[in-house]
Motif scaffolding. Sequence first.
Motif, PDB file in Angstrom:
ATOM      1  N   THR A  32     -44.072   6.363  26.070  1.00 30.01           N
ATOM      2  CA  THR A  32     -43.922   4.947  25.722  1.00 30.01           C
ATOM      3  C   THR A  32     -43.617   4.157  26.981  1.00 30.01           C
ATOM      4  O   THR A  32     -43.452   4.731  28.055  1.00 30.01           O
ATOM      5  N   ARG A  40     -43.713  -5.066  20.989  1.00 29.43           N
ATOM      6  CA  ARG A  40     -43.945  -4.763  19.568  1.00 29.43           C
ATOM      7  C   ARG A  40     -42.693  -4.866  18.700  1.00 29.43           C
ATOM      8  O   ARG A  40     -42.794  -4.947  17.492  1.00 29.43           O
ATOM      9  N   ARG A 157     -42.616   8.780  18.826  1.00 24.73           N
ATOM     10  CA  ARG A 157     -42.437   7.517  19.550  1.00 24.73           C
ATOM     11  C   ARG A 157     -42.493   6.303  18.622  1.00 24.73           C
ATOM     12  O   ARG A 157     -42.034   5.215  18.982  1.00 24.73           O
ATOM     13  N   GLY A 223     -44.854   3.048   9.704  1.00 27.46           N
ATOM     14  CA  GLY A 223     -44.428   1.778  10.297  1.00 27.46           C
ATOM     15  C   GLY A 223     -45.327   0.616   9.933  1.00 27.46           C
ATOM     16  O   GLY A 223     -44.854  -0.485   9.636  1.00 27.46           O
ATOM     17  N   ASN A 224     -46.620   0.882   9.940  1.00 30.22           N
ATOM     18  CA  ASN A 224     -47.570  -0.191   9.713  1.00 30.22           C
ATOM     19  C   ASN A 224     -47.478  -0.774   8.302  1.00 30.22           C
ATOM     20  O   ASN A 224     -47.409  -1.988   8.117  1.00 30.22           O
ATOM     21  N   ASN A 261     -37.115  -5.675  13.523  1.00 30.47           N
ATOM     22  CA  ASN A 261     -38.190  -5.936  14.478  1.00 30.47           C
ATOM     23  C   ASN A 261     -38.309  -7.449  14.612  1.00 30.47           C
ATOM     24  O   ASN A 261     -38.374  -8.157  13.604  1.00 30.47           O
TER      25      ASN A 261
HETATM   26  N1  COA Z   1     -45.015   3.381  22.585  1.00 28.33           N
HETATM   27  C1  COA Z   1     -46.313   3.236  22.843  1.00 28.33           C
HETATM   28  N2  COA Z   1     -47.269   3.266  21.895  1.00 28.33           N
HETATM   29  C2  COA Z   1     -46.851   3.440  20.617  1.00 28.33           C
HETATM   30  C3  COA Z   1     -45.496   3.611  20.292  1.00 28.33           C
HETATM   31  C4  COA Z   1     -44.561   3.577  21.334  1.00 28.33           C
HETATM   32  N3  COA Z   1     -43.230   3.700  21.125  1.00 28.33           N
HETATM   33  N4  COA Z   1     -45.401   3.750  18.950  1.00 28.33           N
HETATM   34  C5  COA Z   1     -46.646   3.691  18.449  1.00 28.33           C
HETATM   35  N5  COA Z   1     -47.519   3.504  19.459  1.00 28.33           N
HETATM   36  C6  COA Z   1     -48.975   3.389  19.401  1.00 28.33           C
HETATM   37  C7  COA Z   1     -49.557   3.985  18.138  1.00 28.33           C
HETATM   38  O1  COA Z   1     -49.731   5.371  18.297  1.00 28.33           O
HETATM   39  C8  COA Z   1     -50.870   3.249  18.045  1.00 28.33           C
HETATM   40  O2  COA Z   1     -51.791   3.852  18.925  1.00 28.33           O
HETATM   41  P1  COA Z   1     -53.342   3.970  18.517  1.00 28.33           P
HETATM   42  O3  COA Z   1     -53.798   2.549  18.346  1.00 28.33           O
HETATM   43  O4  COA Z   1     -53.921   4.667  19.677  1.00 28.33           O
HETATM   44  O5  COA Z   1     -53.364   4.743  17.234  1.00 28.33           O
HETATM   45  C9  COA Z   1     -50.551   1.867  18.612  1.00 28.33           C
HETATM   46  O6  COA Z   1     -49.332   2.011  19.346  1.00 28.33           O
HETATM   47  C10 COA Z   1     -50.375   0.799  17.569  1.00 28.33           C
HETATM   48  O7  COA Z   1     -49.554   1.310  16.564  1.00 28.33           O
HETATM   49  P2  COA Z   1     -49.169   0.457  15.319  1.00 28.33           P
HETATM   50  O8  COA Z   1     -48.315   1.308  14.412  1.00 28.33           O
HETATM   51  O9  COA Z   1     -50.373  -0.208  14.739  1.00 28.33           O
HETATM   52  O10 COA Z   1     -48.276  -0.662  16.019  1.00 28.33           O
HETATM   53  P3  COA Z   1     -47.513  -1.844  15.343  1.00 28.33           P
HETATM   54  O11 COA Z   1     -47.870  -3.095  16.025  1.00 28.33           O
HETATM   55  O12 COA Z   1     -47.577  -1.790  13.845  1.00 28.33           O
HETATM   56  O13 COA Z   1     -46.008  -1.530  15.732  1.00 28.33           O
HETATM   57  C11 COA Z   1     -44.039  -0.603  14.749  1.00 28.33           C
HETATM   58  C12 COA Z   1     -45.409  -0.340  15.325  1.00 28.33           C
HETATM   59  C13 COA Z   1     -43.436   0.701  14.295  1.00 28.33           C
HETATM   60  C14 COA Z   1     -43.173  -1.244  15.849  1.00 28.33           C
HETATM   61  C15 COA Z   1     -44.184  -1.593  13.555  1.00 28.33           C
HETATM   62  O14 COA Z   1     -45.162  -1.113  12.661  1.00 28.33           O
HETATM   63  C16 COA Z   1     -42.907  -1.775  12.797  1.00 28.33           C
HETATM   64  O15 COA Z   1     -41.959  -2.307  13.329  1.00 28.33           O
HETATM   65  N6  COA Z   1     -42.878  -1.404  11.517  1.00 28.33           N
HETATM   66  C17 COA Z   1     -41.726  -1.561  10.682  1.00 28.33           C
HETATM   67  C18 COA Z   1     -40.753  -0.485  11.018  1.00 28.33           C
HETATM   68  C19 COA Z   1     -39.391  -0.779  10.502  1.00 28.33           C
HETATM   69  O16 COA Z   1     -38.889  -1.865  10.696  1.00 28.33           O
HETATM   70  N7  COA Z   1     -38.775   0.191   9.865  1.00 28.33           N
HETATM   71  C20 COA Z   1     -37.465   0.098   9.365  1.00 28.33           C
HETATM   72  C21 COA Z   1     -37.436  -0.753   8.171  1.00 28.33           C
HETATM   73  S1  COA Z   1     -35.786  -0.987   7.697  1.00 28.33           S
END
Ligand code: COA
Length: 333
Positions: A32, A40, A157, A223-224, A261
């Motif tokens: 990461t 993000r 990650r 997460g998504n 987030n």
């Molecule tokens: N560092 C770098 N890349 C990462 C990463 C990290 N820590 N975590 C995920 N990625 C990658 C993924 O593997 C994906 O790669 P790919 O496109 O090659 O498959 C890419 O980043 C995009 O992932 P995605 O899940 O679509 O990103 P996102 O914009 O949805 O952000 C979260 C991911 C987890 C930050 C976001 O979905 C989120 O915050 N979700 C809610 C989680 C939450 O709040 N949970 C608790 C609720 S109480």
Amino acid sequence: MEMTQRAHIIGTGLSVPERILSNKDLEDIVDTTDEWIVRRSGIRERRISSPDRDETTTHLSARASKKALEMAGVCADQLDMIVIGTVTSDCQFPSTACRVQEALNADNAVAFDVSAGCSGFLYALNIVSNAIQCGTCKTALVVGVDRLSSVINWHDRGTCVLLADGAGAVVVRSNPKEGGILSSHLKSNGKFWNLLYSSDGNGYTPAILQGLSKMPFHLNMNGNRLFKRAIECLSSIAKDALRHNSFSSDDIDLVVPHQANIRIIQAMANNIGIPMSRVFTNLHKYGNTSSASIPMALDEANRDGLLSRGKNVLLVSFGAGLTWGASILKWSM
Ligand code: COA
């Protein structure tokens, strides 16, 4: 004539582990970057507990509680109820609340935990508020605490960069004067339980840099899908709370949301028509501390002087279960 009792927050406190884990530190653990995490999620650093520093769920809760009691000018033996929202108790049983009762010498309280994921604090606050209105409780301690470091998969990650440890507490007292907790709104939908869950108990393993291979890998998250659902649920329950009180978004002086987030918080604020200048955030420092995030944010907002008497505050949360909730308070300290 019997007076209607209202639940007023009269003290707040927080406690976080000493150890700071920065995004740069995480670059050495998973694939990461600081830039990705900030863009993000908005998170820059978080606190991770260490067993050798007395930073168990009980210790963190007791420290936050002592600060809240001190601010309230309440002795622990005056408490008649302790309700703790947590999903990471030190023991499977007894409850963290009973452990905290012992730590505080709060011998006159009934003590129990509530499991509602990141909404645990709002669920607990709702129980106490109802008990006060029914007259079954006069002075209560409500704690939100979690050590998600004990259940995180430190190879994933997508989750380990978001979640962290901390505790927040409030003292709530009955009083017939206007204000306090105006309304509470809670929801659950078990159909989506598998968007965020931990598959096993809570081994005490927060020292994340010692033997990564020995870590229990319990926590799973989509997460998504959670991201989209969080925005929908937070926005709709915040609107329910406003409608119930015949409030418009202009009537809210400060929103204190669950700190998951920054993009989720911004989208919710936009949906309910409240500018980010009236939304309190501290997730850049603490990450997502689950049930602790709202009382921790409330304590910081309070100590920063953002919560003077008469201000209307909207608390809104979302978490595993799925659970979500909102509460509107008229600040009365
Ligand atoms: N560092 C770098 N890349 C990462 C990463 C990290 N820590 N975590 C995920 N990625 C990658 C993924 O593997 C994906 O790669 P790919 O496109 O090659 O498959 C890419 O980043 C995009 O992932 P995605 O899940 O679509 O990103 P996102 O914009 O949805 O952000 C979260 C991911 C987890 C930050 C976001 O979905 C989120 O915050 N979700 C809610 C989680 C939450 O709040 N949970 C608790 C609720 S109480």
